[in-house]
Design a protein around this motif. Structure first.
Motif, short mmCIF file in Angstrom:
data_model
loop_
_atom_site.label_atom_id
_atom_site.label_comp_id
_atom_site.label_asym_id
_atom_site.label_seq_id
_atom_site.Cartn_x
_atom_site.Cartn_y
_atom_site.Cartn_z
N VAL A 191 0.84 -1.20 0.00
CA VAL A 191 0.00 0.00 0.00
C VAL A 191 0.87 1.26 0.00
N THR A 192 1.96 1.23 0.76
CA THR A 192 2.87 2.38 0.81
C THR A 192 3.38 2.75 -0.58
N PHE A 193 3.83 1.75 -1.34
CA PHE A 193 4.38 2.05 -2.67
C PHE A 193 3.30 2.40 -3.67
N ARG A 194 2.14 1.76 -3.57
CA ARG A 194 1.04 2.13 -4.45
C ARG A 194 0.62 3.58 -4.20
N LYS A 195 0.49 3.97 -2.93
CA LYS A 195 0.10 5.34 -2.60
C LYS A 195 1.15 6.35 -3.05
N ALA A 196 2.40 5.91 -3.14
CA ALA A 196 3.47 6.80 -3.58
C ALA A 196 3.57 6.91 -5.10
N GLY A 197 2.64 6.26 -5.81
CA GLY A 197 2.60 6.39 -7.26
C GLY A 197 3.41 5.37 -8.02
N TYR A 198 3.82 4.29 -7.36
CA TYR A 198 4.58 3.24 -8.04
C TYR A 198 3.64 2.33 -8.81
N ALA A 199 4.14 1.82 -9.94
CA ALA A 199 3.39 0.88 -10.78
C ALA A 199 3.83 -0.54 -10.46
N LEU A 200 2.92 -1.48 -10.62
CA LEU A 200 3.22 -2.89 -10.37
C LEU A 200 3.98 -3.48 -11.54
N GLY A 201 5.12 -4.11 -11.25
CA GLY A 201 5.92 -4.73 -12.31
C GLY A 201 5.75 -6.22 -12.42
N GLY A 202 5.17 -6.86 -11.39
CA GLY A 202 4.99 -8.30 -11.41
C GLY A 202 5.28 -8.92 -10.05
N ARG A 203 5.29 -10.26 -10.00
CA ARG A 203 5.52 -10.96 -8.74
C ARG A 203 6.56 -12.07 -8.92
N LEU A 204 7.48 -12.14 -7.99
CA LEU A 204 8.50 -13.18 -7.96
C LEU A 204 8.02 -14.27 -7.00
N LYS A 205 7.71 -15.43 -7.53
CA LYS A 205 7.11 -16.48 -6.71
C LYS A 205 8.14 -17.11 -5.78
N ASN A 206 7.76 -17.25 -4.52
CA ASN A 206 8.59 -17.95 -3.52
C ASN A 206 10.06 -17.62 -3.73
N ASN A 207 10.39 -16.36 -3.58
CA ASN A 207 11.68 -15.86 -4.05
C ASN A 207 12.72 -15.61 -2.97
N THR A 208 12.30 -15.14 -1.80
CA THR A 208 13.25 -14.57 -0.86
C THR A 208 12.97 -15.05 0.56
N GLN A 209 14.05 -15.42 1.27
CA GLN A 209 13.92 -15.82 2.67
C GLN A 209 13.99 -14.59 3.56
N ILE A 210 12.93 -14.37 4.32
CA ILE A 210 12.87 -13.29 5.30
C ILE A 210 12.24 -13.84 6.57
N SER A 211 12.91 -13.61 7.69
CA SER A 211 12.39 -14.06 8.99
C SER A 211 12.07 -15.55 9.00
N GLY A 212 12.94 -16.32 8.34
CA GLY A 212 12.86 -17.77 8.44
C GLY A 212 11.95 -18.48 7.47
N ARG A 213 11.37 -17.75 6.50
CA ARG A 213 10.49 -18.41 5.53
C ARG A 213 10.70 -17.81 4.15
N ILE A 214 10.48 -18.64 3.13
CA ILE A 214 10.58 -18.18 1.75
C ILE A 214 9.27 -17.48 1.38
N GLU A 215 9.38 -16.26 0.86
CA GLU A 215 8.20 -15.47 0.54
C GLU A 215 8.20 -15.01 -0.92
N SER A 216 7.00 -14.84 -1.46
CA SER A 216 6.84 -14.21 -2.76
C SER A 216 7.01 -12.70 -2.60
#
Length: 288
Positions: free
Chosen positions: A249-274
């Motif tokens: 929501v922060t980036f959308r409200k700042a006028g950023y456009a959606l570029g896509g989604r990286l599926k199950n891409n990055t480990q943060i706080s012990g879990r792989i997240e999209s």
């Protein structure tokens, strides 16, 4: 059981920069050398198979993408004007294990995305509560910054828990920003610059739970954009956790456009997240 250590940065013989390791269970081609050899995709696949990784994530200029597409890489997201305001960057994925592409929480991810997309960009930010002050972080602040990062992220793709890492990157290519209340840091973020390609990743936003709800990330992002525009950076982007309604929501409200989604891409706080990609031209933008 301890949280995984950050993955390893490695410069390949061709000059390309990768990060890889078991934490995110992947190879991340962070920056391909301008004249990388045609066998680079094969080299990455061979390394991934040798190490048992389940995904390769590659950030590649669109004119260089054909050799990756020919080897089975898929475009998951794109950022127009990523390279010096001209060439588009493709964020590509190669899955060595088909289960890696399956998102267990796909419905929730889509719901959060729709919540973000329904928001209208803000013309003006609401004033920040006077007790808060947005300012640049300095070398003397790295211990306090690391403390916040440890509180917010038990584990992270890069060693932001380490004051030495924060100092080293602060002195090279990352500008850090923060919010203080009564002389205490209450939120941190960073702008990781690729000056040669005139782009910047707006990242590492961290606000401890007791300080959330004050729109600190919005004000940090606005300050970061002003600073990056002053440095002649043309394109800003972020790789945001798809399960984080607040950051999307922060980036959308700042006028950023959606570029896509990286599926199950990055480990943060012990879990792989999209992760969702959001981007904005700082050249064309009317900054708040």
């Amino acid at each position: 059981m301890s949280d995984p250590l950050p993955d390893t940065l490695e410069k390949l013989a061709c000059g390309s920069l990768i990060q890889h390791g078991p934490a995110s269970d992947r190879i991340y081609l962070m920056k391909a050398a301008p004249d990388f050899p045609a066998h680079l995709p094969d080299d990455l696949i061979a390394l991934a198979r040798a190490r048992g990784y389940s995904k390769i994530f590659a950030k590649v200029a669109e004119p260089q993408a054909a050799v990756f597409l020919a080897k089975g890489f898929e475009t998951e997201a794109n950022v127009p004007g990523f390279y010096s305001g001209r060439d588009t960057a493709l964020f590509m994925g190669f899955y060595l294990n088909p289960t890696r592409r399956q998102e267990a929480e796909r419905t929730r991810i889509e719901d959060i995305l729709q919540i973000a997309l329904a928001k209208n960009p803000l013309v003006n930010l609401s004033p920040l509560d006077p007790r808060f002050v947005v300012q640049d972080c300095e070398p003397v602040d790295v211990t306090a910054m690391a403390r916040i990062y440890r509180e917010v992220f038990p584990s992270y793709p890069f060693p932001i828990h380490d004051p030495d890492y924060l100092l080293k990157t602060m002195q090279s290519h990352i500008a850090y920003f923060g919010v203080k209340a009564d002389d205490e840091w209450v939120a941190i973020s960073s702008a990781e610059m690729d000056v040669s390609a005139s782009n910047v990743e707006m990242t590492d936003f961290a606000t401890p739970p007791r300080w959330r709800g004050n729109h600190l990330a919005q004000h940090l992002l606005a300050r970061m954009e002003l600073e990056m525009k002053a440095r002649q950076i043309q394109t800003a982007y972020t790789i945001a956790r798809a399960m984080s309604a607040g950051m999307n929501v922060t980036f959308r409200k700042a006028g950023y456009a959606l570029g896509g989604r990286l599926k199950n891409n990055t480990q943060i706080s012990g879990r792989i997240e999209s992760m969702n990609i959001w981007y904005r031209s700082l050249v064309e933008a009317e900054l708040r």
